[in-house]
Design a protein around this motif. Structure first.
Motif, PDB file in Angstrom:
ATOM      1  N   ASN A   1     -22.333  18.846 -46.944  1.00  0.00           N
ATOM      2  CA  ASN A   1     -23.067  17.894 -47.785  1.00  0.00           C
ATOM      3  C   ASN A   1     -22.724  18.034 -49.265  1.00  0.00           C
ATOM      4  O   ASN A   1     -23.125  17.213 -50.073  1.00  0.00           O
ATOM      5  CB  ASN A   1     -24.583  18.014 -47.563  1.00  0.00           C
ATOM      6  CG  ASN A   1     -25.065  19.438 -47.551  1.00  0.00           C
ATOM      7  OD1 ASN A   1     -24.273  20.366 -47.426  1.00  0.00           O
ATOM      8  ND2 ASN A   1     -26.355  19.630 -47.698  1.00  0.00           N
TER       9      ASN A   1
ATOM     10  N   MET B   1     -31.272   2.288 -37.990  1.00  0.00           N
ATOM     11  CA  MET B   1     -31.176   1.694 -39.321  1.00  0.00           C
ATOM     12  C   MET B   1     -30.317   0.436 -39.239  1.00  0.00           C
ATOM     13  O   MET B   1     -29.440   0.324 -38.399  1.00  0.00           O
ATOM     14  CB  MET B   1     -30.505   2.667 -40.300  1.00  0.00           C
ATOM     15  CG  MET B   1     -31.266   3.947 -40.543  1.00  0.00           C
ATOM     16  SD  MET B   1     -30.389   4.930 -41.780  1.00  0.00           S
ATOM     17  CE  MET B   1     -30.987   6.565 -41.391  1.00  0.00           C
TER      18      MET B   1
ATOM     19  N   SER C   1     -30.065  16.417 -47.275  1.00  0.00           N
ATOM     20  CA  SER C   1     -30.639  17.753 -47.140  1.00  0.00           C
ATOM     21  C   SER C   1     -31.260  17.852 -45.747  1.00  0.00           C
ATOM     22  O   SER C   1     -31.407  16.846 -45.059  1.00  0.00           O
ATOM     23  CB  SER C   1     -31.725  17.944 -48.192  1.00  0.00           C
ATOM     24  OG  SER C   1     -32.701  16.935 -48.029  1.00  0.00           O
TER      25      SER C   1
ATOM     26  N   LYS D   1     -34.236  15.646 -45.428  1.00  0.00           N
ATOM     27  CA  LYS D   1     -33.875  14.224 -45.344  1.00  0.00           C
ATOM     28  C   LYS D   1     -33.309  13.886 -43.957  1.00  0.00           C
ATOM     29  O   LYS D   1     -33.572  12.824 -43.410  1.00  0.00           O
ATOM     30  CB  LYS D   1     -32.839  13.937 -46.427  1.00  0.00           C
ATOM     31  CG  LYS D   1     -32.611  12.470 -46.670  1.00  0.00           C
ATOM     32  CD  LYS D   1     -33.658  11.879 -47.574  1.00  0.00           C
ATOM     33  CE  LYS D   1     -33.440  10.393 -47.733  1.00  0.00           C
ATOM     34  NZ  LYS D   1     -34.537   9.768 -48.466  1.00  0.00           N
TER      35      LYS D   1
ATOM     36  N   ARG E   1     -36.278  13.591 -41.740  1.00  0.00           N
ATOM     37  CA  ARG E   1     -37.127  12.458 -42.047  1.00  0.00           C
ATOM     38  C   ARG E   1     -36.480  11.126 -41.646  1.00  0.00           C
ATOM     39  O   ARG E   1     -37.137  10.228 -41.163  1.00  0.00           O
ATOM     40  CB  ARG E   1     -37.463  12.431 -43.542  1.00  0.00           C
ATOM     41  CG  ARG E   1     -38.812  11.798 -43.825  1.00  0.00           C
ATOM     42  CD  ARG E   1     -39.076  11.758 -45.308  1.00  0.00           C
ATOM     43  NE  ARG E   1     -38.233  10.795 -45.983  1.00  0.00           N
ATOM     44  CZ  ARG E   1     -38.411   9.482 -45.932  1.00  0.00           C
ATOM     45  NH1 ARG E   1     -39.408   8.984 -45.249  1.00  0.00           N
ATOM     46  NH2 ARG E   1     -37.589   8.659 -46.563  1.00  0.00           N
ATOM     47  N   ARG E   2     -35.159  11.026 -41.872  1.00  0.00           N
ATOM     48  CA  ARG E   2     -34.514   9.727 -41.673  1.00  0.00           C
ATOM     49  C   ARG E   2     -33.805   9.594 -40.332  1.00  0.00           C
ATOM     50  O   ARG E   2     -33.583   8.492 -39.861  1.00  0.00           O
ATOM     51  CB  ARG E   2     -33.508   9.473 -42.805  1.00  0.00           C
ATOM     52  CG  ARG E   2     -34.139   9.107 -44.092  1.00  0.00           C
ATOM     53  CD  ARG E   2     -34.877   7.774 -44.005  1.00  0.00           C
ATOM     54  NE  ARG E   2     -33.997   6.651 -44.297  1.00  0.00           N
ATOM     55  CZ  ARG E   2     -34.051   5.481 -43.671  1.00  0.00           C
ATOM     56  NH1 ARG E   2     -34.914   5.298 -42.703  1.00  0.00           N
ATOM     57  NH2 ARG E   2     -33.243   4.505 -44.012  1.00  0.00           N
ATOM     58  N   VAL E   3     -33.388  10.701 -39.757  1.00  0.00           N
ATOM     59  CA  VAL E   3     -32.595  10.603 -38.526  1.00  0.00           C
ATOM     60  C   VAL E   3     -33.343  11.182 -37.314  1.00  0.00           C
ATOM     61  O   VAL E   3     -33.518  10.493 -36.308  1.00  0.00           O
ATOM     62  CB  VAL E   3     -31.221  11.295 -38.695  1.00  0.00           C
ATOM     63  CG1 VAL E   3     -30.433  11.219 -37.398  1.00  0.00           C
ATOM     64  CG2 VAL E   3     -30.446  10.658 -39.839  1.00  0.00           C
TER      65      VAL E   3
END
Lengths: 364, 291
Positions: free
Chosen positions: A74, A91, B197, B200, B203-205
């Motif tokens: 990252n 998404m 991070s 994240k 939370r998102r995936v």
């Protein structure tokens, strides 16, 4: 911005298994570079070492001159396109594309704008509000590229992203990827087992075998001037005649094989000397029937099989020694091929054949 | 097949509940005057529901303070137990599904399952020992010199929440595990590669993907906590009453099945309604739970 990538004595080991053995190379900034090799040759591991998912057991990975040791995926200036694309199914297309910006806390309007720009770049304008599973295979491909580019990587890593597409689309996407690379102006590192992909798209190709990089050259050099027996047999079709070297003079080796004595050029990188075990490689398209021109290297064969492929006839011949020889004849509409089972003489010019140090051949 | 399932549901679930529903709308003739049972005076009445809301006729308060407050406290405590279990079990489920491999994963699953061979009562009493005045935890804390007087974990309901929480962890872990296991690892790596991070990524995936599992886990833990009896009976502090204990008292010591039925039905309907509202808020469709 594009960065160069340098591998400095990189080894990757899993227990006793060596996945990558002492890789050393520099990929120039802005270059389209491919790693080509059969499955299990270590190319994906190498890609993961560059992206940061796999720390090398030894050696260094440098991107833009900076040592990447201890820097996670990252935080590297790389973006990876996965073999299965790994788009986020929950998404929308534009949210997928702008995910890298969302992570940075960029506001929604700017993210949307950037996503729309990238959709334009990958030739998918106006598709931002769709969900990923509403797209076709080729469209998903483009979204994956756009999503990776949105992170503004200096190096884009692609792990066989075209393997799931059908042939037509694959060929189309090759041209497209190359065009996107040139528009984006960044370094592309491409992993594939498909030599067609590697040869058509890349500035340079590294051919890998069992964790070792055998050769790094541009496409034509890899094809015309292979340096190892593996490269010669893996890239493109090749006939091979094993034998021992009698003499070497002015870069031309004379090799005695069970099919006869052949003369072939040698590689400057891997020279031969008298007494060496060697393999003479000849492309099917370099072999022709005798009579049309004089040939230096002649074999008496029996025609055992033929396939018509439009612009080419693919013939299978058997020499008296039992060796199988493949031959391709351009279909210029002017000649007939011999009858199946008939005895013919075929030959090939010295400069179309190459004699290389004996070594492991690629599996068929 | 479908017919058999329907028959099963009707005989085992619908019919008994209908009997309870019927009970809840009747006077407790058994105690008042058994001879009037089934007679002309045995009509449907809301008296039991009225009692839950307002208490006996000579109750000076505007509503039935004890029962109503116990009711809401029970719901709130069940929510708390659910959230506690979610916080505890999500990391375990994620670890099991995505990180743990082979023997290690199997060992962890065994370690989770085997304690449940111990029956509920025994486990509850063991928790009493664990959390008691002279229990393991107090002894350890005092031995380390962290406290001077033993903490009354039972009175503070710590023992109760711990016991309830532990009783249902498997029901939370496995639905989440099931869903997260089917998440493509590449999705996590892709998010990471794009700079996300760990927080994240989850939370998102991961969490959006795991939502059906989280919902079904939370639903089960909430329903079972709100309806638990043994753990509150054994581990509850002297001042704390679980609503199920009141129901139990009506059925058992009170010999008032109609009133017990009314209380139980109110609890059930409230729990169902609560779950449906929460699902609506988090945009989970009921069909997704079945996945």
């Amino acid at each position: 911005m594009s960065a160069d990538v340098q591998l400095d004595n990189v080894w990757v080991q899993f227990g006793d298994f060596v996945a990558v053995r002492d890789a050393n190379l520099t990929i120039q900034g802005g270059e389209f570079f491919s790693f080509l090799g059969p499955s299990g040759c270590g190319k994906t591991t190498l890609l993961r070492a560059i992206s940061g998912f796999q720390e090398p057991s030894q050696g260094r990975v440098l991107i833009g001159g900076q040592n990447m040791a201890g820097i996670g995926p990252n935080h590297r200036p790389t973006a990876l396109i996965f073999q299965n694309l790994a788009l986020f199914p929950l998404m929308s297309v534009w949210e997928n594309i702008s995910f890298a910006l969302e992570v940075k806390g960029v506001d929604k309007a700017s993210r949307r704008k950037k996503a729309d720009e990238l959709l334009e770049l990958v030739a998918l304008p106006g598709q931002g509000d769709k969900m990923v599973n509403e797209l076709s295979g080729g469209q998903k491909q483009r979204v994956a590229v756009a999503r990776a580019l949105c992170a503004e990587p200096e190096v884009l890593l692609l792990d066989e992203p075209l393997s799931a597409l059908d042939l037509k689309l694959r060929q189309h996407m090759r041209t497209e990827l190359r065009a996107i690379q040139q528009r984006a102006g960044i370094t592309f590192i491409y992993i594939t087992h498909d030599q067609g992909e590697a040869l058509t798209m890349s500035d340079r190709v590294a051919v890998m075998r069992e964790g070792v990089i055998d050769q790094i050259s541009d496409g034509t050099t890899v094809y015309d001037h292979p340096e190892t027996a593996f490269v010669a047999s893996f890239v493109g079709e090749n006939n091979s005649f094993s034998g021992s070297v009698k003499t070497v003079e002015d870069g031309i080796a004379t090799v005695e094989t069970p099919c006869g004595v052949f003369r072939a050029r040698t590689s400057t990188v891997a020279p031969l000397k008298a007494g060496d075990k060697a393999i003479v490689f000849v492309r099917p398209e370099a072999i022709d029937f005798l009579g049309s021109t004089d040939r230096e290297n002649v074999v008496e064969v029996t025609l055992t099989q033929q396939e018509f492929e439009g612009h080419f006839w693919h013939l299978v011949l058997h020499a008296d020694s039992g060796a199988k020889i493949r031959m391709s004849v351009m279909n210029d509409g002017k000649r007939d091929t011999p009858e199946l089972g008939s005895r013919v003489s075929v030959g090939f010019p010295i400069l179309s054949a190459i004699a290389l140090v004996s070594g492991e051949l690629a599996a068929d | 097949m479908l017919g058999a399932v329907a028959l099963w549901i009707i005989i085992m679930i619908v019919l008994p509940q209908l009997f309870m529903l019927d009970f809840s709308f009747r006077n407790n003739w058994q105690q008042i005057d058994p001879s009037k049972m089934g007679g002309p005076e045995d009509v449907y009445t809301l008296v039991n529901y009225h009692f839950l809301a307002f208490g006996s006729p000579n109750n000076p308060d505007p509503f039935n303070v004890v029962d109503v407050s116990v009711f809401f406290r029970t719901i709130l405590a069940a929510v708390f137990v659910t959230l506690f279990d979610l916080a505890l079990c999500y990391p375990i489920a994620y670890y099991l599904a995505q990180a743990a491999k082979g023997a290690k994963a199997r060992l962890l699953v065994l370690a989770l399952i085997i304690p449940f061979w111990v029956n509920e009562l025994l486990r509850a009493f063991a928790f009493r020992i664990l959390f008691g005045d002279e229990g393991t935890i107090n002894a350890a804390l005092m031995g380390l010199g962290l406290i001077e007087q033993p903490i009354d974990f039972v009175r503070e309901n710590v023992a109760l929440y711990a016991g309830l929480g532990y009783a249902y962890i498997l029901l939370m872990i496995f639905p989440i595990y099931n869903v997260v296991e089917s998440l493509d690892k590449n999705q996590i790596e892709a998010a990471r590669d794009l700079g996300a991070s760990w927080w994240k990524i989850h939370r998102r995936v991961v969490i959006p993907f795991a939502k059906p599992g989280i919902t079904s886990g939370c639903t089960m833990v909430f329903m079972l906590s709100a309806g638990a009896l043994a753990a509150p009976q054994i581990l509850g502090g002297p001042s704390s009453l679980w609503f199920t204990q009141i129901i139990y008292q009506w059925f058992n010591t009170g010999s008032n099945w109609p009133r017990g039925s009314a209380y139980a039905i109110v609890l059930m309907l409230t729990c169902v309604l609560f779950v449906l509202i929460v699902m609506k808020i988090f945009k989970v469709k009921i069909g997704e739970i079945g996945r």
